[in-house]
Design an enzyme around this catalytic site. Structure first.
Site, PDB file in Angstrom:
ATOM      1  N   PHE A  69       0.815  -1.223   0.000  1.00  0.00           N
ATOM      2  CA  PHE A  69       0.000   0.000   0.000  1.00  0.00           C
ATOM      3  C   PHE A  69       0.844   1.267   0.000  1.00  0.00           C
ATOM      4  CE2 PHE A  69      -2.277  -3.270   2.533  1.00  0.00           C
ATOM      5  CZ  PHE A  69      -3.248  -3.564   1.604  1.00  0.00           C
ATOM      6  N   GLY A 338       1.297  -2.236 -12.241  1.00  0.00           N
ATOM      7  CA  GLY A 338       2.048  -3.487 -12.326  1.00  0.00           C
ATOM      8  C   GLY A 338       1.520  -4.442 -13.369  1.00  0.00           C
ATOM      9  N   ALA A 339       0.226  -4.732 -13.320  1.00  0.00           N
ATOM     10  CA  ALA A 339      -0.354  -5.731 -14.212  1.00  0.00           C
ATOM     11  C   ALA A 339      -0.298  -5.294 -15.663  1.00  0.00           C
ATOM     12  CB  ALA A 339      -1.793  -6.039 -13.806  1.00  0.00           C
ATOM     13  N   ASN A 445      -8.373 -10.359 -14.833  1.00  0.00           N
ATOM     14  CA  ASN A 445      -8.741 -11.475 -13.964  1.00  0.00           C
ATOM     15  C   ASN A 445      -9.855 -10.975 -13.046  1.00  0.00           C
ATOM     16  OD1 ASN A 445      -8.760 -13.186 -11.512  1.00  0.00           O
ATOM     17  ND2 ASN A 445      -7.036 -14.216 -12.492  1.00  0.00           N
ATOM     18  N   GLY A 516      -5.309   0.290 -14.812  1.00  0.00           N
ATOM     19  CA  GLY A 516      -5.086  -0.095 -13.425  1.00  0.00           C
ATOM     20  C   GLY A 516      -6.365  -0.100 -12.607  1.00  0.00           C
ATOM     21  N   VAL A 517      -6.420  -1.034 -11.636  1.00  0.00           N
ATOM     22  CA  VAL A 517      -7.600  -1.148 -10.777  1.00  0.00           C
ATOM     23  C   VAL A 517      -7.243  -1.193  -9.299  1.00  0.00           C
ATOM     24  CG1 VAL A 517      -7.659  -3.672 -10.864  1.00  0.00           C
ATOM     25  CG2 VAL A 517      -9.770  -2.409 -10.432  1.00  0.00           C
ATOM     26  N   GLY A 518      -5.987  -1.430  -8.965  1.00  0.00           N
ATOM     27  CA  GLY A 518      -5.625  -1.674  -7.575  1.00  0.00           C
ATOM     28  C   GLY A 518      -6.001  -0.568  -6.603  1.00  0.00           C
ATOM     29  N   GLU A 519      -6.018   0.673  -7.074  1.00  0.00           N
ATOM     30  CA  GLU A 519      -6.287   1.803  -6.179  1.00  0.00           C
ATOM     31  C   GLU A 519      -7.657   2.434  -6.405  1.00  0.00           C
ATOM     32  OE1 GLU A 519      -1.925   3.706  -5.566  1.00  0.00           O
ATOM     33  OE2 GLU A 519      -2.556   3.411  -7.626  1.00  0.00           O
TER      34      GLU A 519
END
Length: 563
Positions: A69, A338-339, A445, A516-519
């Site tokens: 994080f 990253g992905a 995913n 991106g989706v992480g945040e």
């Protein structure tokens, strides 16, 4: 202290307390560091600089990072201390930090003071937008929390003032924490938009839809893709937004006021330099290698599935090796890149391998089809193991930002909807349910993406109601430096959360057409809860977290009847 005093201190009572652990050893004039770090290709240079070494003589190994994080983006004190001690003792040295040490030595998110001004005409169309923020950091630090990052491109308004100022104070270093900028800026902007919706008498969802510009205001840059309207509509439908009463204090269940609130979500998209090596082995298996890290976001799974799909192999025939700087330099885990970055590098490597397979099959790469370890073109089909003829096909793919990074405004979008209950006597707030709808390009995913959105929304609950760093104003030290006093949402605080993934493709964002989706899941989430609190009990707070002591001061008469 001398190095020996430091070593004696580090080898003492900390060893059995394990929230943060770093271990180093010296192999001659080379340093090997085992630790929990997010950005290995940068971390190598950082610790080499600290120790006046060549980066080529430093190796960092971090195959499993755990939660990051932002707290593990850079090299911090314990790694440098361990490296110095290892050199002095000529033996491996382990540094273990207690939870309190971790709180006080890693970076923090800056506190913010924000001023938002919105001007609209009678139709709710924004004609003026001001968003100013005061943040803090140490005197010599360059980083400043980019509070207005999403405000620049999210809504219309030709008259604009966006500004971030930095106060220089002596506290822990402020740095990037999950979704720097949007996580704190969006929740305030979205609370202000709710106030505007009430002032002009327009539904909050409709107000946002009326203020979606065709191009980025002032700059005129086109959007690569923009799923905000779809997220607002689908989220509202799934949540039952049409059941909301716009007037506060209209629904009461026993001693609880019930209300609904919503907010938009937005997070910038970034693609960065990345490399990955893919080897199609003679035995028909594949190996993916890169120093990309996995902080629980699913890097192992996603990179493996990209290679598997490109090379026509089931996932159990693909091995992924990550987190070692002896491997090609991936993007690292941070910034939600990253992905899409390292994943694109894997795709490029697989494209080159497919060309070699096509050549062996004597066909064009465009005509090649690979499935279950069998390559086909027209009527000709052969097992990969036969085509490889005892040889390995290895290729290294790379990706760099291109023209699309400048030609388009790239971001992921979404919408949050929350229902809360506020106790009429105590001011306690409980989130009863939440819905989030998100559009972020191609979904690589669904399971890992949904997990990221869930985690972001849970953090949004914490940001809205409980999470706050408390500093002693006399000397600046952190007071609540453990999980007993720093309150994160527990299981009982997290309601049923619904996540809706909106499928789209964004060719400008990455070769994978993903963003991106992480945040994204945290950006604005707390704003929807703040707006729901107001709808429930009429208490409009402008300070996060919205703890019960703040709510109770403005609560209406608990014995009054619902109007």
């Amino acid at each position: 202290q001398t190095v020996r005093d430091l070593v004696k201190c580090l080898s003492g009572t900390f060893r059995n307390h394990c929230p943060g652990l770093t271990e180093t050893r010296r192999d001659g004039d080379h340093l090997v560091l085992h630790g929990s770090y997010q950005m290995l290709s940068y971390n190598v240079k950082e610790i080499a600089d600290c120790l006046s070494m060549s980066p080529k003589k430093v190796r960092i190994i971090a195959p499993y990072v755990g939660g990051g994080f932002g707290s593990k983006l850079g090299i911090t004190h314990e790694a440098v201390a361990a490296a110095i001690a290892a050199k002095e003792l000529q033996r491996p040295v382990r540094v273990v930090m207690t939870r309190q040490h971790v709180f006080q030595t890693v970076m923090r998110r800056s506190e913010t003071r924000q001023r938002v001004r919105l001007a609209a005409d009678a139709t709710g169309k924004l004609i003026g937008l001001g968003h100013e923020a005061l943040v803090s950091n140490l005197p010599d630090e360059d980083f400043a929390e980019p509070v207005t990052q999403a405000t620049e491109f999210l809504y219309s308004g030709e008259n604009r003032l966006l500004e971030v100022k930095v106060a220089r104070i002596s506290r822990m270093t402020a740095g990037s924490v999950r979704a720097p900028g949007e996580a704190v800026g969006m929740q305030v902007l979205e609370a202000a938009m709710d106030e505007l919706a009430e002032a002009v008498g327009i539904d909050p969802v409709e107000l946002r839809k009326r203020n979606m510009p065709d191009k980025v205001p002032v700059e005129g840059t086109p959007y690569s893709s923009r799923m905000l309207a779809e997220a607002l509509d689908q989220g509202a439908s799934a949540f039952g937004w049409d059941q909301r009463n716009a007037k506060p204090c209209q629904r009461r269940e026993g001693e609880w006021w019930i209300g609904m609130g919503m907010a938009s979500a937005a997070r910038v998209n970034m693609l960065v330099d990345a490399e990955a090596r893919v080897t199609l082995k003679a035995d028909g298996t594949a190996l993916v290698e890169t120093d990309q890290t996995d902080i629980g976001t699913g890097s192992y799974a996603i990179l493996g599935q990209i290679a598997g799909e490109m090379l026509g192999l089931p996932i159990d025939r693909v091995k992924v090796m990550l987190g070692d700087t002896s491997l090609p330099a991936g993007a690292g885990s941070g910034g939600s890149f990253g992905a899409i970055s390292t994943g694109s590098a894997v795709m490029r490597a697989c494209e080159d391998i497919r060309k070699r397979i096509a050549k062996a099959l004597d066909c064009d790469a465009e005509d090649l089809d690979i499935k279950d370890g069998v390559a086909s073109a027209g009527d000709d089909s052969r097992a990969l193991t036969d085509l490889l003829d005892g040889k390995d096909f290895a290729e290294t793919g790379s990706i760099k930002p291109g023209k699309t990074a400048k030609d388009y405004s790239q971001a992921s979008y979404g919408a949050f909807f929350a229902e809360v209950a506020v106790n009429a006597f105590t001011g306690e707030t409980r989130v009863r349910r939440m819905t989030g709808a998100f559009g972020f390009g191609r979904v690589l995913n669904a399971k890992t993406a949904r997990s990221q959105c869930l985690g972001g929304m849970v953090w949004g609950i914490g940001s809205a109601l409980t999470e706050e760093l408390a500093f002693d104003l006399r000397d600046g030290h952190l007071v609540n430096h453990d999980l007993a006093e720093y309150h994160v949402p527990a299981h009982a605080d997290v309601p049923a959360i619904e996540v809706i993934l909106l499928e789209e493709r964004d060719a400008a964002a990455s070769p994978l057409q993903a963003k991106g989706v992480g945040e994204l899941g945290i950006c604005g989430a707390a704003g929807s809860i703040a707006n729901a609190i107001y709808n429930a009990c009429g208490v409009r707070l402008r300070s996060f977290p919205m703890t019960l002591d703040k709510v109770i001061e403005q609560l209406p008469d608990p014995f009054a009847k619902v109007a």
